[in-house]
Each structure stands twice: as C-alpha cells, then as structure tokens.
Design an enzyme around this catalytic site. Structure first.
Site, short mmCIF file in Angstrom:
data_model
loop_
_atom_site.label_atom_id
_atom_site.label_comp_id
_atom_site.label_asym_id
_atom_site.label_seq_id
_atom_site.Cartn_x
_atom_site.Cartn_y
_atom_site.Cartn_z
N HIS A 1 -1.50 66.27 63.35
CA HIS A 1 -1.96 67.27 64.26
C HIS A 1 -3.49 67.87 64.14
O HIS A 1 -3.53 68.29 63.21
CB HIS A 1 -0.88 68.36 64.19
CG HIS A 1 0.59 67.92 64.32
ND1 HIS A 1 1.60 68.96 64.74
CD2 HIS A 1 1.19 66.81 64.64
CE1 HIS A 1 2.77 68.31 65.11
NE2 HIS A 1 2.39 66.88 65.07
N TYR B 1 3.40 78.77 67.52
CA TYR B 1 3.62 80.05 66.91
C TYR B 1 3.54 81.11 68.08
O TYR B 1 2.45 81.27 68.78
CB TYR B 1 2.46 80.35 65.94
CG TYR B 1 2.68 79.60 64.72
CD1 TYR B 1 2.13 78.37 64.41
CD2 TYR B 1 3.13 80.25 63.68
CE1 TYR B 1 2.19 77.56 63.30
CE2 TYR B 1 2.90 79.55 62.16
CZ TYR B 1 2.60 78.40 62.29
OH TYR B 1 2.76 77.58 60.93
N PRO C 1 7.00 81.81 54.75
CA PRO C 1 6.52 80.12 55.26
C PRO C 1 5.53 80.39 56.43
O PRO C 1 5.20 79.21 56.94
CB PRO C 1 8.06 79.92 55.52
CG PRO C 1 8.78 81.00 55.89
CD PRO C 1 8.36 81.99 55.02
N LYS D 1 2.29 77.02 53.28
CA LYS D 1 1.39 76.99 52.05
C LYS D 1 2.30 76.86 50.81
O LYS D 1 1.46 76.09 49.93
CB LYS D 1 0.74 78.36 51.96
CG LYS D 1 -0.27 78.64 52.94
CD LYS D 1 -1.66 77.59 52.46
CE LYS D 1 -2.61 77.54 53.85
NZ LYS D 1 -2.59 76.23 54.37
N TYR E 1 -5.53 77.08 57.41
CA TYR E 1 -4.44 76.54 57.68
C TYR E 1 -4.35 74.85 57.34
O TYR E 1 -3.54 74.53 56.92
CB TYR E 1 -4.06 76.31 59.33
CG TYR E 1 -2.75 76.34 59.55
CD1 TYR E 1 -1.84 77.26 59.60
CD2 TYR E 1 -2.33 75.02 60.08
CE1 TYR E 1 -0.46 76.69 60.06
CE2 TYR E 1 -1.10 74.54 60.48
CZ TYR E 1 0.07 75.26 60.30
OH TYR E 1 1.23 75.33 60.56
#
Ligand SMILES: Cc1cc2nc3c(=O)[nH]c(=O)nc-3n(C[C@H](O)[C@H](O)[C@H](O)COP(=O)(O)OP(=O)(O)OC[C@H]3O[C@@H](n4cnc5c(N)ncnc54)[C@H](O)[C@@H]3O)c2cc1C
Length: 392
Positions: free
Chosen positions: A74, A203, A295, A299, A387
């Site tokens: 992604h 998100y 979560p 990570k 990220y």
C-alpha cells in the site's frame, strides 16, 4: 531430558521465531520453547501491517517469497472525517517507502517452516516454563514437554513470550521501572468474508467513535470500531456492528462498505506499556514482553522485529568478537525506537478516538489536528515516516 543451547528463546511469536532465524544465519544455535500448539500459533489472527524495514528484513532472510506473492503493498492510507476522505501519500512523502499488508500468522507460518527446514528446534506445547539463574553466566530454563521434564542450559535467555508471558517476572521489582497508560475504549474487531471495499486502509474519525477498514486477503476483510473496553461481545449482533461501521464510515459521495458474513469477532483492550530496562543479567526481553502499544499505529509486530534485529546483532558480536558493548547497550538502543513508537501510537490514538469524558474543547483540538495533518505537507510527512517505519 537435559539440553544445552547458546540462546534459549521463550515464545514462538514474531520476536522469538525471527530471532532464532537471525541467529542461525550467524551460526548461533538456539532452541525455542512455545506454550501453544503449532496449529494455534499459525492460525491466531493479529497484526497485518508490515513496515518497510520489516519487509526488507524478511526478504533479505529469504522469507519474502510468499509475502511478495500474497501480500499487498500500500502506498497510502486514508484519514476520513466530516464525510470526506484525505489520502496520506506514504510513498511520495517518504521517498518511495510503503507498507505491506500480510497477516502476522502468515509471517509465522513462513518463519516456522524456514526454521524447521534448517533442522532448528521449536518445542511446541511446552508447559510450566521457568527461568533460573538469569543473573548468572549460566541461566537455565525448565519446562514440561510431552510428559518429560526438560532442562535447558543456555548462555543467554531471550524472553519473547509476549505481554502475558513469564520471562518478565524474572526481573526483580526493585530493578524495573514500569510505565503504563490505559485507554477508556477498546476495539471491536471483526473478520468478514467480503471483497475489499477499498484499496487502502481507512482511519475514520466520527462523533460515534473511531472506525478502521483494513484487509487480510481478496476474500477476507478486517474491520474495527471503537467500543467500551468492558463491553460484552455477545451484546453486539452482526447487524449492529455493520450498522455502526456504515454510520461511522459514511461519506458525502455515498461510499459503500461491501459486506458479507462475519466469521469472527472480539473486543481488544488498549494500553501502552513499557518496562525499563529490557534486560536483566543474561535475560533479554523483546517484543510485547517488554512493551505494548495501542494498535492504531500498527507498530507492535514491527517493534518486536526491531528488537530482535538489535539482539541478534549484539549476540553475534559477542560470539564472533567477544565484545559485550552491544549487549550492554541493548536496552538503551531498543528503548529509543520503542518510545518513538509509543508516542506515535498514542498520538494516532488520541487524534482519532472519542474520549468518553471529552468536552467540546477536546473535540475541537482533534479536528484542528486532523485538518493540520491532511493540510500540511510537513505534518503529513511526519505521520507517513512514522507509519512506514523510521530507519533502523
Ligand atoms: C488484534 C490485534 C491487531 C494488531 N495489529 C497490529 C498491526 O497491524 N501491526 C503491528 O505491528 N502490530 C499489531 N498488533 C500487535 C502484534 O500482534 C504484537 O505486537 C506481536 O504479536 C508481538 O510479537 P511478540 O513475538 O513479541 O509476542 P507474541 O506474538 O505475543 O508471541 C509470544 C509467544 O509466546 C508464547 N508464550 C506466552 N507465554 C509463554 C510461556 N509461559 N511459555 C512459552 N511460550 C509462551 C505465546 O503463546 C506466543 O506464541 C496487533 C495485535 C492485536 C492483538
């Protein structure tokens, strides 16, 4: 049965298995003790987002073939609020780095197969693991395996047995500092048999709470909604979960969630936890045994991989050059990355969830942060580089 190895590893999660493979690459033998069966380890659904560095390491170790074929790369994620989606272009903002979605249990299958193919020892279904003499030069592990008592003499013990394991308990309380934060919400996670509704993770921030759309395969989707951590999963019918997802993910251009049968659902509590130092005598903790993150930042697995990367290097330098400096620096080295990830995970969590006691001021602050994150290249870059994973 008496056995001897250089590194006794407790736990066959990502930390323990990768450590045994990294050590074997350097000719250092190890034995892994795991309390669950191989089938259970290989089928428990957990993480799914692999940082670029994790993917690179797996590839370098010859573990990347299936991940490359079945995982999906992604280049961005979406932040969704007020009915609009905003793409964070991870790839462009980080000079070509990305994340790969490949489920944790598939990573574990690949690691177990590789280790067993090398003739490595993984003892599954062990019981009553106990650690002895960890502050001496000859620590010892004892456990029961297939109706036999096993005594494993080691040079070092790696405590890779997760948050609920036994290794951490061997560090005397007076020698440890524990840092924790619990959150007043949990995640209700489902596995749904449906095609993906989106090419990238979403998100979503919504007045009814956070939602996350993730994926596991072309047929299986992983979705989460924020919920009360003490809620009873039996109270949530499939219809209620789907309705809540649809409300929280709604957009002004009528985005549609593709739905199908829900085959698994559970509630996950959220906490941050760190123990310092991550070492005592010849016991080294790695992964969830030493730290937990909520979560939201994806990570946990990646931190476990980073820890064992350092640990394997430190042990290699010890055996090959008789140097102890990297072993002595292990905790300090790992904790720098751990606290960065703790901050990032807390920050993502705080920006995206509804806090039960939050007032209008707190909500305006979240909105301001979201606007800034999607509107400023500098802010979006900060999210993106954390990220996809900061360099080792
Ligand atoms: C629902 C969910 C979603 C997540 N999503 C993500 C994500 O997207 N990205 C991410 O990076 N992280 C994610 N995580 C976190 C990630 O799964 C963990 O951080 C990761 O599994 C840590 O690996 P570990 O090897 O340290 O510990 P674990 O995976 O917990 O492995 C520990 C092993 O030790 C064994 N064990 C425990 N006690 C003993 C004992 N006494 N004796 C012998 N063996 C023992 C256990 O059975 C287990 O196999 C998620 C976690 C959950 C629960």
């Amino acid at each position: 049965m008496n056995m001897r190895t250089r590194v006794g590893i407790v736990g066959a999660g990502p930390a323990g298995l990768l450590l045994s493979l990294l050590l074997s690459r350097e000719g250092i033998d190890s034995i892994v003790l795991e309390s669950r069966s191989r089938e259970e380890v290989e089928s428990t659904i957990r993480a799914g987002v692999l940082e670029q560095g994790t993917v690179d390491l797996m590839t370098e170790m010859g573990l990347g073939e299936r991940m490359k074929r079945e995982g999906s790369v992604h280049h961005g994620i979406e932040l969704r609020f007020d009915g609009y989606g905003h793409r964070i272009h991870l790839y462009e903002l980080t000079n070509g780095r990305a994340i790969t979605l490949y489920p944790q249990h598939e990573v574990l299958k690949d690691c177990i197969a590789a280790r067993l193919a090398q003739g490595g020892h993984i003892l599954f279904n062990v019981k009553d693991v106990e650690l002895f003499d960890v502050s001496s030069r000859q620590p010892l592990l004892r456990c029961a395996h297939e109706h036999m008592q096993v005594e494993l003499q080691c040079d070092f013990i790696a405590g890779c047995d997760g948050f609920h394991g036994v290794s951490r308990l061997s560090i005397p309380e007076a020698m440890q500092h524990v840092f924790t934060r619990s959150y007043p919400f949990g995640w209700l996670g489902i596995l749904m048999q449906a095609p993906p509704s989106t090419n990238e993770l979403i998100y979503a921030y919504h007045e009814r709470g956070f939602a996350l759309v993730s994926t596991r395969s072309p047929e299986l989707q992983r979705l989460y909604i924020q919920c009360d951590p003490d809620d009873d999963i039996a109270r949530w019918s499939d219809a209620m979960i789907l309705e809540e997802l649809q409300v929280r993910l709604v957009t002004r251009d009528n985005w549609q969630l593709l739905v199908g049968p829900i085959i698994q659902k559970s509630i996950l509590a959220m906490r941050s936890f760190v123990i310092e130092p991550m070492q005592y005598g010849r016991l080294f903790l790695a992964g969830d045994a030493a730290h937990i993150v909520p979560p939201t930042g994806a990570k946990g697995l990646n931190l476990a991989v980073a820890d064992v990367r350092h640990l394997s290097l430190a042990l290699t330098v010890f055996y090959q050059e008789n140097r102890t400096d990297l072993l002595e620096a292990y905790s300090t080295t790992c904790l720098r990355r751990v606290w960065r990830a703790e901050h990032f995970s807390w920050w993502m969590t705080s920006m995206l969830h509804r806090f039960p006691d939050d007032d209008a001021f707190g909500q305006r602050m979240q909105r301001a942060q979201l606007d800034y994150t999607v509107g400023s290249r500098a802010a979006a870059t900060s999210l993106a580089e954390n990220y996809v994973g900061l360099p080792y």
